[in-house]
Enzyme design. Sequence first.
Site, PDB file in Angstrom:
ATOM      1  N   ASP A 102      -5.280   4.141  75.530  1.00 31.56           N
ATOM      2  CA  ASP A 102      -5.271   5.515  75.040  1.00 31.56           C
ATOM      3  C   ASP A 102      -6.698   5.884  74.662  1.00 31.56           C
ATOM      4  OD1 ASP A 102      -4.099   7.979  73.846  1.00 31.56           O
ATOM      5  OD2 ASP A 102      -4.862   7.065  72.000  1.00 31.56           O
ATOM      6  N   ASP A 104      -7.909   7.746  72.309  1.00 30.29           N
ATOM      7  CA  ASP A 104      -8.224   7.763  70.882  1.00 30.29           C
ATOM      8  C   ASP A 104      -8.392   6.373  70.292  1.00 30.29           C
ATOM      9  OD1 ASP A 104      -8.353  10.496  70.619  1.00 30.29           O
ATOM     10  OD2 ASP A 104      -6.205  10.705  70.273  1.00 30.29           O
ATOM     11  N   ARG A 245      -1.702  22.008  64.860  1.00 34.42           N
ATOM     12  CA  ARG A 245      -1.370  22.254  66.271  1.00 34.42           C
ATOM     13  C   ARG A 245      -2.375  23.217  66.907  1.00 34.42           C
ATOM     14  NH1 ARG A 245       3.917  21.926  64.240  1.00 34.42           N
ATOM     15  NH2 ARG A 245       4.079  24.192  63.957  1.00 34.42           N
ATOM     16  N   HIS A 248      -5.553  21.158  67.556  1.00 34.14           N
ATOM     17  CA  HIS A 248      -5.527  20.095  68.556  1.00 34.14           C
ATOM     18  C   HIS A 248      -5.075  20.549  69.936  1.00 34.14           C
ATOM     19  CE1 HIS A 248      -6.503  16.714  65.938  1.00 34.14           C
ATOM     20  NE2 HIS A 248      -5.734  17.263  65.015  1.00 34.14           N
ATOM     21  N   ILE A 254      -8.884  23.048  78.121  1.00 36.33           N
ATOM     22  CA  ILE A 254      -9.917  22.503  77.243  1.00 36.33           C
ATOM     23  C   ILE A 254      -9.308  21.759  76.067  1.00 36.33           C
ATOM     24  CG2 ILE A 254     -11.837  23.098  75.713  1.00 36.33           C
ATOM     25  CD1 ILE A 254     -12.435  25.455  77.525  1.00 36.33           C
ATOM     26  N   ASP A 381      -3.691   3.772  69.113  1.00 38.19           N
ATOM     27  CA  ASP A 381      -3.903   3.773  67.657  1.00 38.19           C
ATOM     28  C   ASP A 381      -2.755   4.418  66.903  1.00 38.19           C
ATOM     29  OD1 ASP A 381      -4.506   6.464  68.447  1.00 38.19           O
ATOM     30  OD2 ASP A 381      -5.604   6.727  66.572  1.00 38.19           O
TER      31      ASP A 381
END
Length: 540
Positions: A102, A104, A245, A248, A254, A381
């Site tokens: 992942d 992140d 929300r 993110h 984008i 994570d």
Amino acid sequence: MFRKLIVRRNYHHNFPDIADGRRVVDLLRKRYEQKKLQHIDAAEKDKATIFSMNTLKQHKWDEKASINAQAEDICGFGYTSPNEIFINSELNLGSIKVYGFDYDATSYTDNLSLTIYNSLRDIIVDVMRYPKNIKGFQFDPDFAIRGLHYDFNNGWLMKIDNMANIQLNTVHVGREPINNIEEIMQVHKGRHISPDYLRNNMFQLNDLFSIPQACLLSDLVQYFRDHNMNFHPRYLSDDVSTAARILHTGAHGIGGTLHVDIMKDMSCYLERAPKLVGYLENLRKRGKKTFLLTNSTNAFISKGMSYLTSSDDWRDLFDCVIVSARKPDFYKSHRPFRRVQEPNWDKVNAFEPGEIYQGGNMKDFAKLTGWTGGKVLYFGDHVFSDLLDASMQHGWHTGAIIHELAEEIEIRNQPSYRHTLSWLLQLEKLLNEAQSWRKDYHVNDLDSIISEWREERKQVRIKLKTAFNHSFGSVFRTYQNPSFFANKIRKFADIYMSNVTNLDRIDLDYVFYPNRTYLPHEQKIEEIIDTAGDKMNEYI
């Protein structure tokens, strides 16, 4: 009952001349003083302190009255490296053919949390019309930790353990701790939170991005309370979640406003990862397949990976790249894969080298790649988005990347922490010993020393907690139990570590064997057997 008789016989052996309860109390106090002085002496040799231990220091240390102090000198033993891999379940890397990641799981700088907090704060004011004074709020990086629970009904932020018991001195309303334990106990009729209440009235702030979210939520509750404004705690929580929300997620491929801010200056938020590049290259040289599976958008991933790897050819590090995956829905949905590059309306029948795909689902992923079950090791994570369904529903092996782990290990390695922990464990043994005598000797002085030692134990445990975080303590522990967060890591991750590159020194046919977990009724005899085995090896 049998165990009790054995314990009492051992105590009588230690006190063969006891005539009455007073004698018991005197000997217990002497035993306590000797142990305490012994621990102080050992700590001073390591230039360490035992937190809150400010009594008896005026006494001269009597070596003849003690066990060899060197036996208590624990500072040099059991050092844990922050670069270690920690094992929950047996894992044979020789059977792993595919490594997944992942995005992140990479390393962000501290600037990210500050930007998230400021952005959430501004959205709350500009979009949801909260009082303009809130724009003066400042992020406190030392307040919250990952894994906390927020109570919708009461506006409480708290840490709970693996059995859903509240760690009582971590409950906060706004930024203020609730010191009235009875108030907490009355709400839940004790320390335990029922599964129904946990499911319907609380949510866990589970990833690294949730720390600034928890801080803002607490700041808002504090603001409304300070200004005597009527509010429902759930409304505040819902609004902060809506702001998250917006932050993110977004349009035009984008991502949300956070991604836009990060893309303006990658060096401010990301750390280059040459070791990660070397690790991925080595996996591929050794014939392993690799893939990137992330919820982030293509534009964000492309720019971020180019910066992390210092190369625009970062896609060559992976056999397959999937963005906008919508985990955890990815693991159970039927949404088809789609090419990122236009035209992208054709059905995806194969993953082509150099292409990037979006969306998709686990069933089609397995069908297109043949990568299924125990041959896959996936790193992430976030317990619930990345690891839970991958492990439980699809049989993938999983690795949790917990960046806070390195810092907590360094704290635990400090001499003062280790000596304080050693004293806590010794104090608990003394308490057990004192309590065992109450059946035969009902004297006030015996009750008094038990009360004194319990209070000291309470204070020492608080000191150990605040060594990690003043408000909430360790991410991984609630005193003697694992935290709720740590328990999920233990349940859904085969291995965990502070950085995925900790694996770069491990052979690809290495087998991770977990330590044997002892139940309380097994521990004594099995530890004796284990220790005896070590002693025998010394002579071989």
